[in-house]
Design a protein around this motif. Structure first.
Motif, PDB file in Angstrom:
ATOM      1  N   TYR A 306       0.830  -1.211   0.000  1.00 42.95           N
ATOM      2  CA  TYR A 306       0.000   0.000   0.000  1.00 42.95           C
ATOM      3  C   TYR A 306       0.860   1.255   0.000  1.00 42.95           C
ATOM      4  O   TYR A 306       0.487   2.284  -0.570  1.00 42.95           O
ATOM      5  CB  TYR A 306      -0.944   0.002   1.204  1.00 42.95           C
ATOM      6  N   ARG A 307       2.030   1.179   0.600  1.00 38.98           N
ATOM      7  CA  ARG A 307       2.940   2.332   0.563  1.00 38.98           C
ATOM      8  C   ARG A 307       3.560   2.496  -0.817  1.00 38.98           C
ATOM      9  O   ARG A 307       3.983   3.590  -1.188  1.00 38.98           O
ATOM     10  CB  ARG A 307       4.033   2.166   1.634  1.00 38.98           C
ATOM     11  N   ALA A 308       3.600   1.396  -1.574  1.00 36.93           N
ATOM     12  CA  ALA A 308       4.223   1.429  -2.894  1.00 36.93           C
ATOM     13  C   ALA A 308       3.252   1.811  -4.001  1.00 36.93           C
ATOM     14  O   ALA A 308       3.639   1.863  -5.164  1.00 36.93           O
ATOM     15  CB  ALA A 308       4.840   0.063  -3.202  1.00 36.93           C
ATOM     16  N   THR A 309       2.011   2.071  -3.649  1.00 40.09           N
ATOM     17  CA  THR A 309       1.027   2.409  -4.667  1.00 40.09           C
ATOM     18  C   THR A 309       0.114   3.522  -4.168  1.00 40.09           C
ATOM     19  O   THR A 309       0.143   3.895  -2.997  1.00 40.09           O
ATOM     20  CB  THR A 309       0.190   1.183  -5.058  1.00 40.09           C
ATOM     21  N   VAL A 310      -0.707   4.037  -5.088  1.00 39.86           N
ATOM     22  CA  VAL A 310      -1.577   5.162  -4.736  1.00 39.86           C
ATOM     23  C   VAL A 310      -3.010   4.725  -4.451  1.00 39.86           C
ATOM     24  O   VAL A 310      -3.850   5.564  -4.136  1.00 39.86           O
ATOM     25  CB  VAL A 310      -1.583   6.217  -5.866  1.00 39.86           C
ATOM     26  N   ILE A 311      -3.295   3.427  -4.575  1.00 34.46           N
ATOM     27  CA  ILE A 311      -4.649   2.986  -4.276  1.00 34.46           C
ATOM     28  C   ILE A 311      -4.749   2.558  -2.810  1.00 34.46           C
ATOM     29  O   ILE A 311      -3.745   2.392  -2.132  1.00 34.46           O
ATOM     30  CB  ILE A 311      -5.108   1.854  -5.200  1.00 34.46           C
ATOM     31  N   THR A 312      -5.972   2.368  -2.351  1.00 32.44           N
ATOM     32  CA  THR A 312      -6.210   2.080  -0.933  1.00 32.44           C
ATOM     33  C   THR A 312      -6.803   0.681  -0.750  1.00 32.44           C
ATOM     34  O   THR A 312      -7.297   0.061  -1.688  1.00 32.44           O
ATOM     35  CB  THR A 312      -7.198   3.102  -0.349  1.00 32.44           C
ATOM     36  N   ASP A 313      -6.772   0.230   0.498  1.00 33.39           N
ATOM     37  CA  ASP A 313      -7.361  -1.072   0.802  1.00 33.39           C
ATOM     38  C   ASP A 313      -8.869  -1.054   0.575  1.00 33.39           C
ATOM     39  O   ASP A 313      -9.464  -2.083   0.217  1.00 33.39           O
ATOM     40  CB  ASP A 313      -7.012  -1.502   2.225  1.00 33.39           C
TER      41      ASP A 313
END
Length: 436
Positions: A306-313
């Protein structure tokens, strides 16, 4: 009768021709298919990019003459101690989910099951070799500070680029691109490069503002490669204040999304946020499949992803378990009041981009568009409604001298829209006809 000019002046305005000159060896119009990072994250057995030559040949048969990719310059040529990873990159996707599937399985772009390893440097050469065979050019970009490393099994790629101080990231990117371009030149592929983007969507990535050192690196890279077009792309340029864009971009490669009714639905179901106390809210629960597990039962991907991307859980859970038919039904039932607003927004944004490019005498491209991020099996953009919006964007782009344009961000081998083959051929044919 006296003719009245009413302030219109006596010199007619013209929108004839491209907004800016392009290198003579490149096509005068680009029909772009967006392969992003998927050309290496969806490359397992039986996946859309397992056979690169076949994938490029198929794109060319539909009339495409340009492919836009993440070339992963930081991984391949960043000098960050990742050479061993680049030659043996294990693709995992977002990882295994407790239902026996994998996180992101019903999303677009994140629906990567993984389970294989690739030599990405060798694969880049294979792509350019295939592009040469089939008469296709390549738009080079990086999604590395936005999402690409999240698909790897190891966090090393992300950790290495994340360790680069913010104020040095553009410099490291420019140096990596310089080495990558040298590599392609050594292998005879320099003329296959249509455009170099320092990074994709700098306004939506883990980067400083482009004016904070980025435009200096664009200019430095361009000075080292004066025969190539060098720029950076924006996910949402300031259409109402384009003068805020920094001077020095070699092309106006900007994206045009008009979320409209989709934005209304996303806000209603609170699907793009993170940490919402009542997620999923009642509105989203009404759209979920009957077999959807609870958020707790479904769990989360590894935290570093999640830190490596801009989308959320919340996006991963929501898109994985939403009923795509119910989603589409809501959009179509509520589209009416948004129709003209979305058409006008697409038109006005394309015009703003084209006019800025014409004023700066650089080529304009719409490398992504038109509506936005929908579930994998949602058909809103593939429907007559979505296609009409896409065609309106294409029409406007051609009228205003835009050099390159996507048919739709979803018109690529890893999306269901790829099956609309006749529609793609027709649209590509009229884009290419505009070059005559």
């Amino acid at each position: 009768m006296t003719e009245r000019y009413l302030g219109s002046g006596t010199i007619p305005e013209t929108h004839d021709g491209l907004t800016g000159a392009v290198p003579a060896h490149l096509p005068q119009r680009l029909t772009i298919t967006l392969w992003d990072f998927s050309w290496y994250t969806r490359a397992g057995d039986g996946e859309p990019y397992a056979d690169l030559d076949e994938a490029v040949a198929d794109a060319a048969s539909l009339g495409y003459n340009a492919i836009r990719i993440c070339a992963a310059p930081l991984l391949l040529f960043g000098g960050l101690g990742l050479d061993d990873l680049a030659s043996d990159l294990e693709i995992e996707g977002l990882g295994a989910a407790p239902d026996g599937g994998y996180y992101g399985q019903c999303t677009r772009w994140y629906d990567a099951p993984g389970g294989y390893s690739i030599d990405l440097r060798g694969r880049l050469l294979a792509l350019f070799d295939a592009a040469e065979r089939h008469g296709v050019v390549i738009i080079l970009a990086s999604w590395e500070y936005q999402q690409s490393p999240s698909f790897a099994a190891s966090p090393r790629w992300f950790e290495a680029i994340d360790a680069v101080p913010l104020d040095q990231r553009y410099r490291v990117l420019a140096d990596a691109w310089d080495r990558l371009l040298g590599f392609l030149t050594e292998h005879g592929h320099r003329d296959r490069v249509a455009l170099v983007e320092l990074h994709n969507e700098v306004d939506f990535s883990i980067l400083p503002a482009l004016a904070d050192g980025g435009i200096r690196e664009v200019s430095r890279l361009a000075s080292r490669h004066p025969d190539l077009l060098v720029t950076a792309s924006y996910g949402k340029p300031p259409h109402l204040a384009m003068h805020r864009l920094p001077e020095g971009l070699g092309a106006a490669q900007f994206h045009v999304y008009s979320y409209g009714v989709l934005d209304a639905l996303q806000k209603r179901v609170d699907i793009r946020s993170e940490g919402s106390a009542d997620f999923p809210n009642a509105e989203l629960r009404a759209l979920l499949r009957a077999d959807a597990p609870s958020v707790e039962e479904y769990g989360r991907a590894a935290e570093w992803k999640y830190r490596a991307t801009v989308i959320t859980d919340q996006m991963i859970y929501g898109y994985d378990w939403v009923d795509a038919d119910a989603w589409d039904t809501w959009l179509l039932e509520h589209y009416g009041p948004y129709r003209e607003v979305m058409r006008r927004e697409i038109e006005s944004r394309v015009i703003a981009i084209a006019e800025w490019a014409r004023a700066h005498r650089v080529p304009a491209l719409v490398g992504e568009g038109w509506v936005g991020y929908t579930p994998l099996h949602g058909t809103f953009e593939e429907s007559p409604v979505g296609r009409a919006l896409a065609e309106h964007g294409i029409d406007t782009a051609l009228e205003r001298g835009v050099w390159g344009v996507v048919l739709c961000s979803n018109a690529a081998p890893h999306h269901p829209m790829w099956q609309l083959r006749d529609w793609q051929r027709v649209q590509n044919a009229r884009i290419l006809a505009a070059a005559q």
